[in-house]
Design an enzyme around this catalytic site. Structure first.
Site, PDB file in Angstrom:
ATOM      1  N   LEU A  92       0.820  -1.215   0.000  1.00 31.56           N
ATOM      2  CA  LEU A  92       0.000   0.000   0.000  1.00 31.56           C
ATOM      3  C   LEU A  92       0.852   1.262   0.000  1.00 31.56           C
ATOM      4  O   LEU A  92       0.358   2.341  -0.357  1.00 31.56           O
ATOM      5  CB  LEU A  92      -0.934   0.002   1.219  1.00 31.56           C
ATOM      6  CG  LEU A  92      -1.961  -1.137   1.273  1.00 31.56           C
ATOM      7  CD1 LEU A  92      -2.836  -0.996   2.511  1.00 31.56           C
ATOM      8  CD2 LEU A  92      -2.807  -1.187   0.017  1.00 31.56           C
ATOM      9  N   HIS A 175     -20.616   1.398  13.042  1.00 36.58           N
ATOM     10  CA  HIS A 175     -21.423   0.178  13.021  1.00 36.58           C
ATOM     11  C   HIS A 175     -22.587   0.200  14.006  1.00 36.58           C
ATOM     12  O   HIS A 175     -23.552  -0.548  13.831  1.00 36.58           O
ATOM     13  CB  HIS A 175     -20.541  -1.056  13.252  1.00 36.58           C
ATOM     14  CG  HIS A 175     -20.004  -1.193  14.639  1.00 36.58           C
ATOM     15  ND1 HIS A 175     -18.851  -0.570  15.061  1.00 36.58           N
ATOM     16  CD2 HIS A 175     -20.459  -1.899  15.695  1.00 36.58           C
ATOM     17  CE1 HIS A 175     -18.616  -0.893  16.306  1.00 36.58           C
ATOM     18  NE2 HIS A 175     -19.569  -1.686  16.728  1.00 36.58           N
ATOM     19  N   LYS A 179     -27.186  -1.318  13.926  1.00 35.72           N
ATOM     20  CA  LYS A 179     -27.774  -2.301  14.831  1.00 35.72           C
ATOM     21  C   LYS A 179     -29.308  -2.262  14.757  1.00 35.72           C
ATOM     22  O   LYS A 179     -29.920  -1.202  14.634  1.00 35.72           O
ATOM     23  CB  LYS A 179     -27.297  -2.065  16.261  1.00 35.72           C
ATOM     24  CG  LYS A 179     -25.822  -2.418  16.456  1.00 35.72           C
ATOM     25  CD  LYS A 179     -25.389  -2.214  17.892  1.00 35.72           C
ATOM     26  CE  LYS A 179     -23.944  -2.664  18.089  1.00 35.72           C
ATOM     27  NZ  LYS A 179     -23.779  -4.127  17.983  1.00 35.72           N
ATOM     28  N   GLU A 213     -17.764  -2.195  28.159  1.00 32.47           N
ATOM     29  CA  GLU A 213     -17.017  -3.366  27.694  1.00 32.47           C
ATOM     30  C   GLU A 213     -16.350  -4.048  28.882  1.00 32.47           C
ATOM     31  O   GLU A 213     -15.824  -3.389  29.771  1.00 32.47           O
ATOM     32  CB  GLU A 213     -15.946  -2.951  26.684  1.00 32.47           C
ATOM     33  CG  GLU A 213     -16.478  -2.282  25.433  1.00 32.47           C
ATOM     34  CD  GLU A 213     -15.351  -1.837  24.524  1.00 32.47           C
ATOM     35  OE1 GLU A 213     -14.977  -2.619  23.639  1.00 32.47           O
ATOM     36  OE2 GLU A 213     -14.840  -0.721  24.716  1.00 32.47           O
ATOM     37  N   ASP A 232     -12.150   7.337  21.017  1.00 29.92           N
ATOM     38  CA  ASP A 232     -12.475   6.015  20.490  1.00 29.92           C
ATOM     39  C   ASP A 232     -13.974   5.748  20.479  1.00 29.92           C
ATOM     40  O   ASP A 232     -14.480   5.070  19.574  1.00 29.92           O
ATOM     41  CB  ASP A 232     -11.762   4.945  21.324  1.00 29.92           C
ATOM     42  CG  ASP A 232     -11.825   3.563  20.697  1.00 29.92           C
ATOM     43  OD1 ASP A 232     -11.666   3.469  19.464  1.00 29.92           O
ATOM     44  OD2 ASP A 232     -12.037   2.580  21.425  1.00 29.92           O
ATOM     45  N   HIS A 237     -19.453   6.929  18.282  1.00 28.39           N
ATOM     46  CA  HIS A 237     -20.584   6.059  18.618  1.00 28.39           C
ATOM     47  C   HIS A 237     -21.615   6.747  19.523  1.00 28.39           C
ATOM     48  O   HIS A 237     -22.809   6.758  19.235  1.00 28.39           O
ATOM     49  CB  HIS A 237     -20.087   4.791  19.307  1.00 28.39           C
ATOM     50  CG  HIS A 237     -19.166   3.959  18.479  1.00 28.39           C
ATOM     51  ND1 HIS A 237     -19.296   3.826  17.108  1.00 28.39           N
ATOM     52  CD2 HIS A 237     -18.085   3.217  18.812  1.00 28.39           C
ATOM     53  CE1 HIS A 237     -18.345   3.032  16.648  1.00 28.39           C
ATOM     54  NE2 HIS A 237     -17.599   2.657  17.660  1.00 28.39           N
TER      55      HIS A 237
END
Length: 487
Positions: A92, A175, A179, A213, A232, A237
């Site tokens: 790359l 992502h 959901k 988490e 993060d 999110h």
């Protein structure tokens, strides 16, 4: 751009962890379902850690199979899925190698999707190399997070990518937006007359959004120590989930209508006063502790982490939205590693009845609440009060339960599967637009800057707990608590 279903899906970082755990399993599930992917569709993996296609397919067999669905692997479907996969070995960092990629895919039909499952430092070089061989036309490009380190670096990446691809070609993936319960939140709000009149300051007391988490930083210590929980998880999110919860009804579900309303929420976030950060933001870092009977190390002793690191592994925030619908309603956001459980949920606490003819028990906690569980078990529960059987007017908290796996016979679609299909079909609604991303970075930056110069270390919390006590104290000041503390 073409609108047919033929596609060539080019996966950069084809041997990486994200490709093995999420992207290829999601594409396999779409393939196995039948009818979701065009028969002519091809997957072209790009990497330098395999010598040829046979070696790459062996790698896929070893590393992808463990991550496909638990209801048994259909070997015939798996074999036909592998037939879709081609492999191109390139460096790359060498733009000249992209001629090989062009030659390998130039005869393949349909829209080209370039998925950059690589580090963000490679986004711009890859885009320039694609353009140098004419592969930026009739194409869509998917960018994984993190997209930058702050507003300046995010803008730099977006500027560079935007010189090569038009905004409608760029899919910035989050992502959590794919959901099933997030999709059902939109259906719940905008498809039912029951909730919309209540979805406002007059009837909502507070809202909690948690992404917790159990895992620590695992093998990502080097990356995480330069990132932290705020970058993060919060900037993307959590703020995206907040904007979905708080948005106004769009006039339709087309991509720009939905994203326009999300942007209005992000722009209405009350600016953070640097002098008030200690009152509305809690940062923590996990120490050694026990999780499910096992002792785990503290963050500072994890591989790749500096022993004197002040990087936060936990963040709790009190957020306010300055508009007519939500003025005065606190939104409490929380995320962390090495917490007591793995859970992602949205809790909408409605106000208690103003006067109870049924006694004090009608004002009890545990009722007048909507809980939207995103993981691990995707459900939506509406808690209310009902009379217990027997003598007297004794009330108990009960719930109406929408458990997707019990109510719908069809299997649920995983978030990545839905989002990858949306990319192939050209649907942008569930992807982050540039102005959304800029608004989120702009709101987060005062906290980042204050913590960068602060002499106060993150508040410690033991692994296996729910984070620093200060996060609970912040809610207690508003007469409420986190959901698990009430129970």
């Amino acid at each position: 751009m073409q609108t047919d279903s033929s596609f060539t899906f080019v996966l950069f970082g084809g041997t990486g962890d994200l490709s093995m755990r999420k992207i290829l399993p999601a594409l396999f599930e779409a393939h196995r379902a039948g009818g979701m992917l065009a028969d002519s569709g091809k997957i072209v993996a790009v990497a330098r850690h395999a010598a040829n296609r046979d070696e790459y397919l062996q790698w896929v067999n070893e590393h992808v199979k463990p991550h496909v669905s638990k209801d048994g692997l259909d070997e015939a479907a798996w074999t036909s899925f592998l037939e879709r996969i081609e492999f191109v070995k390139i460096d790359l960092g060498n733009p000249e190698d992209f001629v090989q990629l062009r030659d390998a895919i130039k005869h393949l039909p349909g829209i080209r999707v370039f998925y950059l499952a690589t580090g963000p430092s490679l986004f711009v070089p890859i885009c320039h190399a694609l353009a140098s061989v004419g592969l930026n036309e009739n194409a869509r490009i998917v960018l994984e997070k993190p997209l930058g380190y702050d507003l300046k670096s995010s803008n730099a990446i977006n500027d560079a990518v935007g010189e090569i691809f038009a905004e409608e070609q760029i899919y910035r993936i989050d992502h959590y937006l794919g959901k099933e319960p997030v999709q059902n939140l939109l259906a719940l709000r905008f498809g039912n007359a029951l909730f919309e009149p209540l979805w406002r300051r007059e009837w909502v007391e507070s809202i909690q959004i948690t992404i917790a988490e159990e895992l620590g930083v695992e093998a990502r210590g080097d990356f995480y120590d330069n990132t932290g929980a705020l970058r993060d998880m919060v900037q993307n999110h959590l703020l995206q989930l907040l904007s979905i919860v708080a948005m106004e009804p769009p006039h339709s579900m087309d991509s720009d209508s939905v994203r326009d309303e999300k942007l209005r929420v992000l722009r209405a976030l009350k600016p953070i006063d640097p002098n008030e950060i200690g009152k509305v933001a809690v940062r923590g870092q996990y120490h050694a502790g026990g999780i499910r009977g096992s002792t785990v190390p503290g963050y500072a002793t994890e591989a790749g982490v500096k022993p004197d690191s002040t990087t936060e592994t936990f963040v709790a925030l009190k957020v306010e939205i300055e508009n007519w619908r939500w003025a005065g309603v606190p939104f409490f956001l929380r995320t962390g590693k090495r917490l007591a459980d793995r859970v992602a949920e949205i809790v909408v606490n409605f106000r208690a009845v103003p006067h109870s003819a049924l006694g004090a028990s009608a004002l009890r906690a545990g009722a007048n609440r909507l809980v939207i569980r995103l993981q691990p078990n995707e459900t939506i529960r509406l808690y209310c009060l009902a009379k217990q059987p027997g003598e007297g007017m004794n009330l108990a908290s009960v719930h109406l339960d929408l458990a997707f796996d019990k109510f719908f016979r069809e299997g649920q679609m995983e978030a990545y599967q839905r989002l990858l299909l949306d990319v192939i079909r050209g649907r942008l609604a569930l992807f982050v637009r540039r102005d959304e991303q800029e608004a989120a970075w702009r709101w987060v930056e005062p906290i980042l800057n204050e913590w960068k110069v602060s002499t106060k270390p993150p508040k410690p919390y033991a692994a296996g707990t729910w984070g620093p006590a200060a996060a609970s104290a912040m809610l207690a000041q508003h007469g409420t608590c986190w959901l698990e503390e009430e129970n």
